[in-house]
Design a protein around this motif. Sequence first.
Motif, PDB file in Angstrom:
ATOM      1  N   ILE A 196       1.047  -1.013  -0.031  1.00  0.00           N
ATOM      2  CA  ILE A 196       0.049  -0.303  -0.146  1.00  0.00           C
ATOM      3  C   ILE A 196       1.136   1.093   0.220  1.00  0.00           C
ATOM      4  O   ILE A 196       2.297   1.589   0.109  1.00  0.00           O
ATOM      5  N   GLN A 197       0.373   2.337  -0.249  1.00  0.00           N
ATOM      6  CA  GLN A 197       0.878   3.553  -0.554  1.00  0.00           C
ATOM      7  C   GLN A 197       0.917   4.344   1.100  1.00  0.00           C
ATOM      8  O   GLN A 197      -0.220   4.064   2.121  1.00  0.00           O
ATOM      9  N   GLU A 198       1.772   4.587   1.133  1.00  0.00           N
ATOM     10  CA  GLU A 198       2.235   5.923   2.731  1.00  0.00           C
ATOM     11  C   GLU A 198       0.688   6.662   2.876  1.00  0.00           C
ATOM     12  O   GLU A 198       0.075   7.029   2.242  1.00  0.00           O
ATOM     13  N   GLY A 199      -0.047   6.254   4.111  1.00  0.00           N
ATOM     14  CA  GLY A 199      -0.858   7.071   4.313  1.00  0.00           C
ATOM     15  C   GLY A 199      -2.391   6.369   4.689  1.00  0.00           C
ATOM     16  O   GLY A 199      -3.520   6.771   5.121  1.00  0.00           O
ATOM     17  N   GLU A 200      -2.906   5.772   3.650  1.00  0.00           N
ATOM     18  CA  GLU A 200      -3.532   4.438   3.448  1.00  0.00           C
ATOM     19  C   GLU A 200      -3.600   3.719   4.822  1.00  0.00           C
ATOM     20  O   GLU A 200      -2.715   3.458   5.282  1.00  0.00           O
ATOM     21  N   ASN A 201      -4.777   3.303   5.160  1.00  0.00           N
ATOM     22  CA  ASN A 201      -5.623   2.912   5.840  1.00  0.00           C
ATOM     23  C   ASN A 201      -5.369   0.651   5.596  1.00  0.00           C
ATOM     24  O   ASN A 201      -5.708   0.165   4.547  1.00  0.00           O
ATOM     25  N   GLN A 203       7.983  -8.644  12.245  1.00  0.00           N
ATOM     26  CA  GLN A 203       9.194  -9.070  12.074  1.00  0.00           C
ATOM     27  C   GLN A 203       9.360  -8.556  10.944  1.00  0.00           C
ATOM     28  O   GLN A 203       8.955  -8.576  10.048  1.00  0.00           O
ATOM     29  N   GLU A 204      10.489  -7.380  11.518  1.00  0.00           N
ATOM     30  CA  GLU A 204      11.055  -6.814  10.225  1.00  0.00           C
ATOM     31  C   GLU A 204      12.381  -8.011   9.602  1.00  0.00           C
ATOM     32  O   GLU A 204      12.656  -8.706  10.312  1.00  0.00           O
ATOM     33  N   PRO A 205      12.363  -6.905   8.297  1.00  0.00           N
ATOM     34  CA  PRO A 205      13.535  -8.095   7.606  1.00  0.00           C
ATOM     35  C   PRO A 205      14.975  -8.475   8.556  1.00  0.00           C
ATOM     36  O   PRO A 205      15.667  -7.576   9.240  1.00  0.00           O
ATOM     37  N   GLY A 206      14.815  -9.861   8.643  1.00  0.00           N
ATOM     38  CA  GLY A 206      16.578  -9.907   9.174  1.00  0.00           C
ATOM     39  C   GLY A 206      16.566  -9.932  10.584  1.00  0.00           C
ATOM     40  O   GLY A 206      17.676 -10.066  11.345  1.00  0.00           O
ATOM     41  N   SER A 229      -7.863  -9.488  14.366  1.00  0.00           N
ATOM     42  CA  SER A 229      -8.107  -7.938  13.071  1.00  0.00           C
ATOM     43  C   SER A 229      -6.936  -6.866  13.781  1.00  0.00           C
ATOM     44  O   SER A 229      -6.809  -6.788  14.960  1.00  0.00           O
ATOM     45  N   LEU A 230      -5.928  -6.558  12.973  1.00  0.00           N
ATOM     46  CA  LEU A 230      -5.375  -5.952  13.444  1.00  0.00           C
ATOM     47  C   LEU A 230      -4.763  -4.724  12.366  1.00  0.00           C
ATOM     48  O   LEU A 230      -5.529  -5.328  11.006  1.00  0.00           O
ATOM     49  N   HIS A 231      -5.675  -3.186  12.830  1.00  0.00           N
ATOM     50  CA  HIS A 231      -6.130  -2.446  11.656  1.00  0.00           C
ATOM     51  C   HIS A 231      -4.767  -1.043  12.126  1.00  0.00           C
ATOM     52  O   HIS A 231      -4.450  -0.701  12.943  1.00  0.00           O
ATOM     53  N   ILE A 232      -3.763  -0.846  10.839  1.00  0.00           N
ATOM     54  CA  ILE A 232      -3.229   0.159  10.447  1.00  0.00           C
ATOM     55  C   ILE A 232      -3.898   1.082  10.089  1.00  0.00           C
ATOM     56  O   ILE A 232      -4.277   1.718   8.593  1.00  0.00           O
ATOM     57  N   THR A 233      -3.598   2.645  10.763  1.00  0.00           N
ATOM     58  CA  THR A 233      -4.338   3.798  10.237  1.00  0.00           C
ATOM     59  C   THR A 233      -3.172   4.863   9.452  1.00  0.00           C
ATOM     60  O   THR A 233      -2.130   5.037  10.641  1.00  0.00           O
ATOM     61  N   ALA A 234      -3.426   5.200   8.477  1.00  0.00           N
ATOM     62  CA  ALA A 234      -2.728   6.547   7.687  1.00  0.00           C
ATOM     63  C   ALA A 234      -1.319   5.364   7.881  1.00  0.00           C
ATOM     64  O   ALA A 234      -0.044   5.386   8.763  1.00  0.00           O
ATOM     65  N   ALA A 235      -0.411   4.425   7.467  1.00  0.00           N
ATOM     66  CA  ALA A 235       0.459   2.800   7.108  1.00  0.00           C
ATOM     67  C   ALA A 235       1.807   4.443   6.931  1.00  0.00           C
ATOM     68  O   ALA A 235       1.933   5.449   6.106  1.00  0.00           O
ATOM     69  N   GLN A 236       2.386   3.854   7.417  1.00  0.00           N
ATOM     70  CA  GLN A 236       3.435   4.676   6.990  1.00  0.00           C
ATOM     71  C   GLN A 236       5.151   3.405   7.273  1.00  0.00           C
ATOM     72  O   GLN A 236       4.586   2.627   7.242  1.00  0.00           O
ATOM     73  N   PRO A 237       5.817   4.150   6.077  1.00  0.00           N
ATOM     74  CA  PRO A 237       6.945   2.912   6.002  1.00  0.00           C
ATOM     75  C   PRO A 237       7.843   2.186   6.689  1.00  0.00           C
ATOM     76  O   PRO A 237       8.091   0.898   6.735  1.00  0.00           O
ATOM     77  N   LEU A 251       3.590  -7.110   4.552  1.00  0.00           N
ATOM     78  CA  LEU A 251       3.005  -5.695   4.378  1.00  0.00           C
ATOM     79  C   LEU A 251       4.199  -4.584   4.200  1.00  0.00           C
ATOM     80  O   LEU A 251       5.368  -5.377   4.754  1.00  0.00           O
ATOM     81  N   THR A 252       4.509  -4.673   2.692  1.00  0.00           N
ATOM     82  CA  THR A 252       4.960  -3.509   2.434  1.00  0.00           C
ATOM     83  C   THR A 252       4.291  -1.825   2.920  1.00  0.00           C
ATOM     84  O   THR A 252       3.211  -1.506   1.730  1.00  0.00           O
ATOM     85  N   VAL A 253       4.928  -0.497   2.733  1.00  0.00           N
ATOM     86  CA  VAL A 253       4.312   0.549   2.747  1.00  0.00           C
ATOM     87  C   VAL A 253       5.115   1.019   1.919  1.00  0.00           C
ATOM     88  O   VAL A 253       6.571   1.645   2.274  1.00  0.00           O
ATOM     89  N   ILE A 254       4.865   1.893   1.085  1.00  0.00           N
ATOM     90  CA  ILE A 254       5.777   2.475   0.010  1.00  0.00           C
ATOM     91  C   ILE A 254       5.614   3.528   0.166  1.00  0.00           C
ATOM     92  O   ILE A 254       4.534   4.789   0.333  1.00  0.00           O
ATOM     93  N   PRO A 255       6.581   4.960  -0.334  1.00  0.00           N
ATOM     94  CA  PRO A 255       6.532   6.227   0.441  1.00  0.00           C
ATOM     95  C   PRO A 255       5.922   7.361  -0.499  1.00  0.00           C
ATOM     96  O   PRO A 255       5.785   6.610  -1.915  1.00  0.00           O
TER      97      PRO A 255
END
Lengths: 114, 110
Positions: free
Chosen positions: B13-18, B37-40, B73-81, B106-110
């Motif tokens: 998703i794009q940054e700022g989306e829910n 879990q973050e990469p690595g 469920s997990l809801h994220i508001t205004a996703a960030q990178p 999940l990938t959040v695109i700036p």
Amino acid sequence: DAMVIQNPRYQVTQFGKPVTLSCSQTLNHNVMYWYQQKSSQAPKLLFHYYDKDFNNEADTPDNFQSRRPNTSFCFLDIRSPGLGDAAMYLCATSPRQGSYNEQFFGPGTRLTVL
Amino acid sequence: TQLLEQSPQFLSIQEGENLTVYCNSSSVFSSLQWYRQEPGEGPVLLVTVVTGGEVKKLKRLTFQFGDARKDSSLHITAAQPGDTGLYLCAGDPTGNQFYFGTGTSLTVIP
């Protein structure tokens, strides 16, 4: 800081050559777990120790063995690594068994099999 | 068959989306946990939900435990990178065996 330490972070071995991965913890937790995680997948539990009691998952291959010589240390031995064993191996600890207990993970050891 | 099924498996998703991630099971759990879990790195606990119908908030993250204690469920508001990572639900239905969900990357695109 109390933590879970895994060494090495990256391990390369050859097909069929035994390899040992190490985990140590300074949390003094009773429960220690070993997980296998392949790319973008969830961790898969291999086995766990509750104190000295060893619990093997039913589908964990015999190729995987574990040792826990004391509370602080736990080892994962892969007797004859195959190409399919290349993965991230995660060690985790928990103060007790049971639903409410957080698992504390180490950073993992990424195993490459050539 | 996995005990805990997560959906979607991948999300970009794009940054700022829910967004909302779901964790479902046919088994009843006394509690469910969510890890990121973050990469690595190894997974890190975000929250534990215990009571059916419970809602917990952690900054922009809102976690809900189903009334029947079979889903969360997990809801994220205004996703960030910085939210990029693998999200895992986890639980122990029997009191002595811990299961992770199938995971949502999940990938959040700036």
